[in-house]
Design a protein around this motif. Structure first.
Motif, PDB file in Angstrom:
ATOM      1  N   GLU A  47       0.859  -1.173   0.000  1.00 51.02           N
ATOM      2  CA  GLU A  47       0.000   0.000   0.000  1.00 51.02           C
ATOM      3  C   GLU A  47       0.898   1.226   0.000  1.00 51.02           C
ATOM      4  O   GLU A  47       1.856   1.297   0.771  1.00 51.02           O
ATOM      5  N   PHE A  48       0.603   2.177  -0.859  1.00 53.28           N
ATOM      6  CA  PHE A  48       1.502   3.305  -1.032  1.00 53.28           C
ATOM      7  C   PHE A  48       0.747   4.623  -1.119  1.00 53.28           C
ATOM      8  O   PHE A  48      -0.428   4.673  -1.477  1.00 53.28           O
ATOM      9  N   THR A  49       1.444   5.686  -0.775  1.00 54.15           N
ATOM     10  CA  THR A  49       0.997   7.050  -1.006  1.00 54.15           C
ATOM     11  C   THR A  49       2.142   7.797  -1.661  1.00 54.15           C
ATOM     12  O   THR A  49       3.287   7.712  -1.197  1.00 54.15           O
ATOM     13  N   LEU A  50       1.856   8.493  -2.749  1.00 49.56           N
ATOM     14  CA  LEU A  50       2.852   9.281  -3.459  1.00 49.56           C
ATOM     15  C   LEU A  50       2.560  10.763  -3.275  1.00 49.56           C
ATOM     16  O   LEU A  50       1.412  11.182  -3.174  1.00 49.56           O
ATOM     17  N   SER A  51       3.610  11.558  -3.235  1.00 47.61           N
ATOM     18  CA  SER A  51       3.467  13.010  -3.196  1.00 47.61           C
ATOM     19  C   SER A  51       4.335  13.606  -4.298  1.00 47.61           C
ATOM     20  O   SER A  51       5.145  12.904  -4.917  1.00 47.61           O
TER      21      SER A  51
END
Length: 205
Positions: free
Chosen positions: A186-190
């Motif tokens: 599970e990932f979050t990119l900025s």
């Protein structure tokens, strides 16, 4: 190679917050529709080797240079975000093979706890120093979902697989056999400049 980078408990709280930024939004129309130059699945987004590779005693190729960001992972579209996941996994695999984490950390937000945990691990245990052997590389099977939140960050999940390998957490530790396994990242990119970087990640088996 999925159970070696399981995050510590404090990371779970952090991820619960960051993923909420994206989980409640509808998928962008760009999701699942890569640019003409992009591949149609995250599994093939991994950057190709930039130069010839040598082979370790375990038979796993050792890259002679780190991967470079492919053209389809440049920019801030959702298709670029999908391709970035493949590129990021290839950078992590380079670190697992060599112990050099500077390249995937350069593509990570300064506050990424999960990224730092992997970086700390490979400094002590990697294929070059005998800490990893066997089929330890992560294979990106697919980017399962990817959505853009109202904050501008992108969140989603990807399926990973690794083969059976041996892990030695420290030079003096007894090797531990790890079976072939599948996991979900599970990932979050900025955003960083005109590209995506890894904001946070968690591996769930």
């Amino acid at each position: 190679m999925t159970n070696r980078n399981r995050p510590a408990a404090p990371l779970l709280t952090c991820l619960a917050t960051t993923l909420l930024l994206t989980a409640c939004t509808s998928p962008s129309p760009d999701a699942g529709h890569p640019d003409a130059t992009a591949s149609t699945s995250g599994a093939s987004s991994t950057a190709p080797p930039t130069s010839t590779s040598t082979s370790t005693p375990t038979g796993v190729p050792t890259p002679s240079a780190p991967p470079t960001r492919p053209a389809n992972a440049a920019g801030l579209s959702l298709s670029a975000a999908e391709a970035f996941i493949g590129y990021y996994v290839s950078l992590q695999n380079y670190a697992y093979a060599t112990g050099d984490s500077q390249y995937f950390m350069a593509e990570s937000d300064d506050g990424c706890i999960g990224c730092k945990a992997i970086s700390d691990f490979v400094k002590f245990s990697n294929a070059s120093n005998g800490g990893l052997s066997g089929d330890y590389l992560d294979k990106l099977i697919s980017v399962k979902e990817i959505v853009r939140g109202s904050s501008g960050k992108v969140g989603g999940s990807a399926e990973l697989r690794s083969g059976a390998y041996m892990e030695r957490p420290s030079p003096s530790a007894k090797p531990v056999a790890r079976p072939a396994s599948s996991a979900v990242m599970e990932f979050t990119l900025s955003t960083q400049g005109s590209n995506w970087v890894m904001y946070e990640l968690e591996i769930k088996e």
